[in-house]
Design a protein around this motif. Sequence first.
Motif, PDB file in Angstrom:
ATOM      1  N   GLN A 160      54.953 -13.790 -25.184  1.00 36.20           N
ATOM      2  CA  GLN A 160      56.076 -13.209 -24.464  1.00 36.20           C
ATOM      3  C   GLN A 160      55.696 -11.830 -23.922  1.00 36.20           C
ATOM      4  O   GLN A 160      55.065 -11.011 -24.621  1.00 36.20           O
ATOM      5  N   GLU A 161      56.071 -11.620 -22.662  1.00 32.34           N
ATOM      6  CA  GLU A 161      55.852 -10.337 -22.021  1.00 32.34           C
ATOM      7  C   GLU A 161      57.199  -9.842 -21.458  1.00 32.34           C
ATOM      8  O   GLU A 161      58.014 -10.649 -20.990  1.00 32.34           O
ATOM      9  N   GLU A 162      57.384  -8.541 -21.538  1.00 38.45           N
ATOM     10  CA  GLU A 162      58.604  -7.937 -21.018  1.00 38.45           C
ATOM     11  C   GLU A 162      58.299  -7.348 -19.643  1.00 38.45           C
ATOM     12  O   GLU A 162      57.365  -6.563 -19.490  1.00 38.45           O
ATOM     13  N   ARG A 163      59.063  -7.776 -18.632  1.00 43.03           N
ATOM     14  CA  ARG A 163      58.821  -7.349 -17.264  1.00 43.03           C
ATOM     15  C   ARG A 163      60.103  -6.727 -16.701  1.00 43.03           C
ATOM     16  O   ARG A 163      61.202  -6.903 -17.234  1.00 43.03           O
ATOM     17  N   THR A 164      59.932  -6.028 -15.605  1.00 50.62           N
ATOM     18  CA  THR A 164      61.052  -5.339 -14.951  1.00 50.62           C
ATOM     19  C   THR A 164      61.086  -5.769 -13.493  1.00 50.62           C
ATOM     20  O   THR A 164      60.023  -5.897 -12.858  1.00 50.62           O
ATOM     21  N   THR A 216      65.519  -5.702 -16.838  1.00 52.05           N
ATOM     22  CA  THR A 216      64.396  -6.057 -17.711  1.00 52.05           C
ATOM     23  C   THR A 216      64.611  -7.471 -18.237  1.00 52.05           C
ATOM     24  O   THR A 216      65.705  -7.800 -18.706  1.00 52.05           O
ATOM     25  N   TYR A 217      63.563  -8.276 -18.166  1.00 49.88           N
ATOM     26  CA  TYR A 217      63.664  -9.670 -18.613  1.00 49.88           C
ATOM     27  C   TYR A 217      62.368 -10.071 -19.314  1.00 49.88           C
ATOM     28  O   TYR A 217      61.330  -9.428 -19.150  1.00 49.88           O
ATOM     29  N   MET A 218      62.472 -11.115 -20.151  1.00 50.37           N
ATOM     30  CA  MET A 218      61.336 -11.622 -20.935  1.00 50.37           C
ATOM     31  C   MET A 218      60.764 -12.851 -20.238  1.00 50.37           C
ATOM     32  O   MET A 218      61.512 -13.727 -19.792  1.00 50.37           O
ATOM     33  N   THR A 229      60.854 -18.364 -28.060  1.00 51.39           N
ATOM     34  CA  THR A 229      59.820 -17.469 -28.584  1.00 51.39           C
ATOM     35  C   THR A 229      58.999 -18.194 -29.628  1.00 51.39           C
ATOM     36  O   THR A 229      59.482 -19.124 -30.281  1.00 51.39           O
TER      37      THR A 229
END
Length: 783
Positions: free
Chosen positions: A600-604, A201-203, A346
């Motif tokens: 900011q979005e959190e993606r996998t 998981t990364y931002m 951020t």
Amino acid sequence: MKASLLKCVLGVIATLVFAVNVQAQCGSCGGCESGSGCVSSDGGVVMGSGSGAVVEGVVSDAGACGPTVSYQTQTVMRSQYVTETKMVPSTTYQRQTQTRMRTVSKQVARVESRSQEYTVMVPQTQTRTENYTVQVCVPYTEEQPYTVQVPVTTQVEQSYQVSVPYTDQVEQTYTVQVPYTENVEQSYTVQVPVTETKTQTYMVNVPYTEQVAQEYTVQVPVQKTREESYQVCVPYTEEVAQNYTVQVPVTSSRTETYQVCVPYTETITQNYSVNVPYTETMTQDYTVNVPYTESVEQPYTVSVPVTEQVAQNYTVQVPCTEQVAQTYQVRVPVQQTHTAYRTVSTCVPVTTMRSVTKDMGSYQCQAVQVSGSSSYASAGSSRRGILGGCGLLGKHGGCGGCGSCNSCSTSCGCGDACGGCDSGCGAAASACAPQIAYRRVYVPNCVTTQVPVTTYQRQTSQVPYTYTTTSYTCETKTRMVPVTKMQSETRTRMVNVTKYTTEQRTRTVQVQKCRQETRQRTYEVQKCRTETRTREVPVTRTRMETRTREVPVTTMTTETRTRMVPVQRQRMETRTRTVPYTEMTTENRTRMVTVQKCRQEERTREYQVTSYTTETKTRSVPVTKMRTEERTRMVPVTKTRLETRTRMVPQTTYTTETRTRTINKTRMESQEQSREVSFTVNVPETRTRTYNVTVYDTVQEQVPETFSVCVPVTTMTAVQVQKCVQVPSTIQVPVYSSPAPVSAGCSSCGGGEVISSGAIMQSAPVMESAPMATGAGCTNCGN
């Protein structure tokens, strides 16, 4: 002027607003308790405005115990712009022509006679005796000895040896290494890769765009034109008479005597020497080498080969295979988990407080106290109709008024139909309490508050994350490896060895020799003899002669002449032109500006991790080995043997002989001789001559000159100016009659009051706000 006009307009507007909004609120409550007295269906009116009003005399006929209304003419001052003509001084420049004296320098020519000395080179002929040296050729004879090498050839016998080759077949034994292959089982280690899938998981900062309205100011050019007067210098040409001086050449001739060198030729007798060639025949003896051949016995040496069998020791490398323990390195994979930090940017909302000033003001009713005199009391009662009494503008309004009151039974004003006045008619009723007028005034109230403002700031933080690395460690292992080694063995073999023996032999050799012979030859020799001869030589000489010639001489005479010269002059002219010019006007415009922002979005994401496992496998490895075999072969061997032979060799030797010869030589001898030589010499001679020179003298004189000057002229110019003046205007104002000034109510129906003519009704001064209970408000109903 604008301030006074604005004050008048605001006064009228405020009067109308107060008349509409400020009411007594006495409706159908049944009377007024404050002792102000009720009126009939027609109420009072406020007379005048902020600037004052004049009320003319009106007689009001009161009927049914109420005031009567009549209309009168009122004069009001209004502001108005008037255009006036004003004289303004302006300065212009006029060009005037003036005259002044200017000093001019002029060149005046005159002729002067001057004397000059010059030098002339006069040629003269002179004679001198000159001695010179002559080289004379003298021949002579000289005996000279010389040496000659005479060759002598003889035949000498010479012996020599020759190596004669021959071939033999020899049997030879040799060793051969024969290879053969064997399969050997061998164990080896293999790194087998294993792939795993992991999730991480990364931002991510995702940019997005917003449209924001932005106001900006633009300078818009406006093209305009104006008339402009300008002056131009117009050139013109004028013919002016001018006197000038000319140097006129005058040619005359004069007689001049000069000397000339005249050449002439003479013939003289001259002796000279001549070398006369002649030829002589001479006989000469010379020696010649004549070659011949002789046979000579010559001894020589020959190397004869001899072959022998010799035992020879040699070393052979014999292969031998051994099993040897070998250490080798194996890379073993090791997985390690590491923690690292990465920088994440951020957008953080930051709330700050900002001071904001707001106007929290409102419109308030302020009570204005009116003077309590009899004249103003009646005006006050009539004024209540519009501001303080019952109803709006003296008519039945929202509160109903006291319209049903047709008679006055008490001293409070309205009778039982309005409910009467209970205890409100006290001492104030007899004196009719002070009149209060209300007006709506805006009271500002500036309040400064702290307002939270949210802004976004970009902050950078270090975020830890873990990752796996695969490293390899080296391990040492041992294995048996077949190693082939070579062992040295000493063996013996027979080898043919060729040796050489020396033999003396004889041979006949042809030798080339030379013998010397003396011979004779005849040759011619060129010689010279000296002879003295005589010749006639022409000689050129010069003599001086005096001659006469006519020489033209040019002199200059001065003449004064007149010519017309065009002179360029200028005059000033005034012209008019239209000049375009640009003015910049400021305009406020609004545009939509694109603002780049990030969220900011959190993606996998999934990634592949490869690890290695160690496996041991077996394989067959072919190994090549060598075995030794002995074989036999026939080898051709070349041998030589020596033979002695004899040959004749010519041998040449040289003998030295000394001989003599005669050589003819020539030598140069010097002889002194003399001669007469004529030469010309230039002798300087100084002479004098007169010549004319034109000299220019500078003469100054005063010449009138005209020039233009700009002179300022002040004139009065009419300018249109706008002026604000007060202009009287006439309006119709309703006037109401009031009850008797002594009591607040009506004592008898049908009473009337005459308002004195010419009373000036001014606005009451603004006083502090009085409580609403003392004015015309209603207290019974609670409004």
